[in-house]
Design a protein around this motif. Sequence first.
Motif, PDB file in Angstrom:
ATOM      1  N   ARG A  32       0.798  -1.233   0.000  1.00 17.51           N
ATOM      2  CA  ARG A  32       0.000   0.000   0.000  1.00 17.51           C
ATOM      3  C   ARG A  32       0.831   1.284   0.000  1.00 17.51           C
ATOM      4  N   GLY A  34       2.063   2.605  -2.585  1.00 16.97           N
ATOM      5  CA  GLY A  34       1.689   3.371  -3.772  1.00 16.97           C
ATOM      6  C   GLY A  34       2.389   2.928  -5.052  1.00 16.97           C
ATOM      7  N   LYS A  35       2.879   1.686  -5.099  1.00 15.08           N
ATOM      8  CA  LYS A  35       3.622   1.194  -6.269  1.00 15.08           C
ATOM      9  C   LYS A  35       2.752   1.161  -7.524  1.00 15.08           C
ATOM     10  N   THR A  36       1.554   0.582  -7.364  1.00 14.82           N
ATOM     11  CA  THR A  36       0.685   0.411  -8.526  1.00 14.82           C
ATOM     12  C   THR A  36       0.307   1.765  -9.130  1.00 14.82           C
ATOM     13  N   ILE A  37      -0.007   2.713  -8.251  1.00 19.27           N
ATOM     14  CA  ILE A  37      -0.401   4.041  -8.736  1.00 19.27           C
ATOM     15  C   ILE A  37       0.792   4.748  -9.377  1.00 19.27           C
ATOM     16  N   THR A  99      -0.103  -3.987  -5.594  1.00 18.90           N
ATOM     17  CA  THR A  99       0.848  -5.031  -5.975  1.00 18.90           C
ATOM     18  C   THR A  99       0.771  -6.242  -5.052  1.00 18.90           C
ATOM     19  N   LYS A 332       1.780   9.955  -2.008  1.00 17.29           N
ATOM     20  CA  LYS A 332       0.507  10.546  -1.582  1.00 17.29           C
ATOM     21  C   LYS A 332       0.683  11.961  -1.040  1.00 17.29           C
ATOM     22  N   ASP A 334      -0.266  14.532  -2.127  1.00 16.61           N
ATOM     23  CA  ASP A 334      -1.476  15.350  -2.295  1.00 16.61           C
ATOM     24  C   ASP A 334      -2.336  15.351  -1.028  1.00 16.61           C
ATOM     25  N   GLY A 373       1.627  10.099  -7.384  1.00 21.06           N
ATOM     26  CA  GLY A 373       1.477   9.535  -8.725  1.00 21.06           C
ATOM     27  C   GLY A 373       0.209  10.082  -9.341  1.00 21.06           C
ATOM     28  N   ILE A 374      -0.847  10.077  -8.562  1.00 18.23           N
ATOM     29  CA  ILE A 374      -2.107  10.647  -9.012  1.00 18.23           C
ATOM     30  C   ILE A 374      -2.621  11.574  -7.928  1.00 18.23           C
TER      31      ILE A 374
HETATM   32  P1  GDP Z   1       0.853  -0.820  -3.591  1.00 22.40           P
HETATM   33  O1  GDP Z   1       0.351  -1.856  -2.633  1.00 22.40           O
HETATM   34  O2  GDP Z   1       2.220  -0.329  -3.204  1.00 22.40           O
HETATM   35  O3  GDP Z   1       0.765  -1.232  -5.036  1.00 22.40           O
HETATM   36  O4  GDP Z   1      -0.085   0.471  -3.370  1.00 22.40           O
HETATM   37  P2  GDP Z   1      -1.139   1.165  -4.359  1.00 22.40           P
HETATM   38  O5  GDP Z   1      -0.437   1.830  -5.494  1.00 22.40           O
HETATM   39  O6  GDP Z   1      -2.227   0.221  -4.688  1.00 22.40           O
HETATM   40  O7  GDP Z   1      -1.671   2.312  -3.386  1.00 22.40           O
HETATM   41  C1  GDP Z   1      -2.400   1.990  -2.206  1.00 22.40           C
HETATM   42  C2  GDP Z   1      -3.454   3.050  -1.955  1.00 22.40           C
HETATM   43  O8  GDP Z   1      -2.828   4.284  -1.634  1.00 22.40           O
HETATM   44  C3  GDP Z   1      -4.330   3.350  -3.165  1.00 22.40           C
HETATM   45  O9  GDP Z   1      -5.422   2.479  -3.232  1.00 22.40           O
HETATM   46  C4  GDP Z   1      -4.746   4.773  -2.889  1.00 22.40           C
HETATM   47  O10 GDP Z   1      -5.810   4.800  -1.954  1.00 22.40           O
HETATM   48  C5  GDP Z   1      -3.538   5.356  -2.205  1.00 22.40           C
HETATM   49  N1  GDP Z   1      -2.643   6.078  -3.124  1.00 22.40           N
HETATM   50  C6  GDP Z   1      -1.578   5.614  -3.823  1.00 22.40           C
HETATM   51  N2  GDP Z   1      -0.983   6.601  -4.528  1.00 22.40           N
HETATM   52  C7  GDP Z   1      -1.683   7.725  -4.276  1.00 22.40           C
HETATM   53  C8  GDP Z   1      -1.561   9.101  -4.686  1.00 22.40           C
HETATM   54  O11 GDP Z   1      -0.668   9.489  -5.451  1.00 22.40           O
HETATM   55  N3  GDP Z   1      -2.475   9.970  -4.181  1.00 22.40           N
HETATM   56  C9  GDP Z   1      -3.477   9.586  -3.324  1.00 22.40           C
HETATM   57  N4  GDP Z   1      -4.321  10.510  -2.884  1.00 22.40           N
HETATM   58  N5  GDP Z   1      -3.618   8.313  -2.916  1.00 22.40           N
HETATM   59  C10 GDP Z   1      -2.739   7.398  -3.377  1.00 22.40           C
END
Ligand code: GDP
Length: 475
Positions: A32, A34-37, A99, A332, A334, A373-374
């Motif tokens: 969580r 933020g890798k996927t984003i 991820t 994150k 933002d 990322g977003i």
């Molecule tokens: P992973 O487990 O590392 O792949 O994490 P994700 O990329 O799925 O990110 C986990 C959660 O963090 C997402 O579902 C979003 O709620 C939040 N998130 C990730 N990136 C961002 C970002 O750039 N901005 C915001 N506001 N939330 C983010």
Amino acid sequence: TDELGIALSNIADNAGGLLTPTLRLGVTGLSRAGKTIFITALVHNLLTQGRLPGFAPMAEGRFIAARLAEYPDATIPRFAYEQHLATLSGKPAAWPEGTRRISQLRLVLKFQSAKWWTGLRGPSTLNLDIVDYPGEWLLDLPLLGLSFAEWSAEALARAQQPGHAEEAQRFLHELAATDAGGEAKDVDAERLAQSFTDYLRRSREEGALSTLPPGRFLLPGDLEGSPALTFAPLPRPTSTARRNSLYAMLEGRYEAYKAQVVRPFFRDHFARIDRQVVLVDTLRALNAGPAAVADLEIALTSVLACFRQGEANPLLRPFSRRIDKILFAATKADHVHHTSHDRLEAILNRLVASASRRARFAGAQTRSLALAGIRATSEGTIRENGETLPTLIGTPVAGERLGGVHYDGETEIALFPGDLPERPDALFENGEPVSLNFLRFAPPQKMDRNGSGELVLPHIRLDRALDYLIGDWMA
Ligand code: GDP
């Protein structure tokens, strides 16, 4: 032989032309983070030539085009870019699933070099291979140097510490009722593995928030339920263990886990990465309080031990390391006002200070950056008691609550997010809590489109991240 395989397929790809340089970019971070984003946003912004003023090839007008290409190794799952983008741009827009395992994606970037001598040849091409993998998997590196007896002793001592009492209770209880020297039975192995896994998961999610190995127990990827993951630490039986004892069985599985899961990951994937991004959800930890920050620091230190390169880490020596740049990114961003972004970077810098120092010592460059990322929020101001406060405007996801208010996932709000401390020392030395108003926001529901009708994904400092990570390869 793997290197040779890749090299040969590269040559095949390029038959008749020049060998295209390939940059392998690793993207990791704990679950969580933020890798996927990050990856989805990075790929989309390159493919659609988004707003990337801080990315030199784009700013200088030398960027020609990007396209997705078939990945040369067909056995590795492909990063599900199209599905993730569809979820993000759906009605309503939602966050995609994060991820769970390793995946890869190849982008082919076409650009005009800034160097006149390469420019003479016409446009240049770079293959950018993005490798996404759970940071939890890096926790397993130390296991390669530990026997089953050594690892068991460590893991059991940890489970018995007071801070782990509650989460480890059931596992320790079952262990007490188990005879390690007794006959091996699959059901016993499964029962122990299950309660051990529950303990590890609970320690991460509730308790001390520790992130403990084995990493695949937290994120099994495709191995869920397989015998290689069906083991647990055991005390050494007092009598010499029989060949068919439970102890011998679990020892065998532990060794299989090392040989067939951990070692191949480091050898085939980790060791071939040229550059690495480590994403850190710094804000969530800050919001959860000083104990969570301290714990994140510990978890990151064990994860980042892998970036102690070559000589410094004997376990890595067989995997000839070569990462030359590491970007630490607080994701994150933002969730705080832009006036806090530099402070967020300073806090992250403190959090990864020791890992960063070690990496630099081993010859890699490092940098800390706050990014999104977003970007799910915009900024505004409110006046309260004659004071003007900066606010974030966004839609909290359904189920979020703050100060007794429950959000339904549809209401847009303006929120004063709070300020980050000016000096990170206040946080780390005095354990001063930060008072943040932290809510998860839904992804933006209305996004601009460019001249070709493609979405323009808003971000924060993604262009600087790109410039740091690949700019010099496109100079
Ligand atoms: P992973 O487990 O590392 O792949 O994490 P994700 O990329 O799925 O990110 C986990 C959660 O963090 C997402 O579902 C979003 O709620 C939040 N998130 C990730 N990136 C961002 C970002 O750039 N901005 C915001 N506001 N939330 C983010």
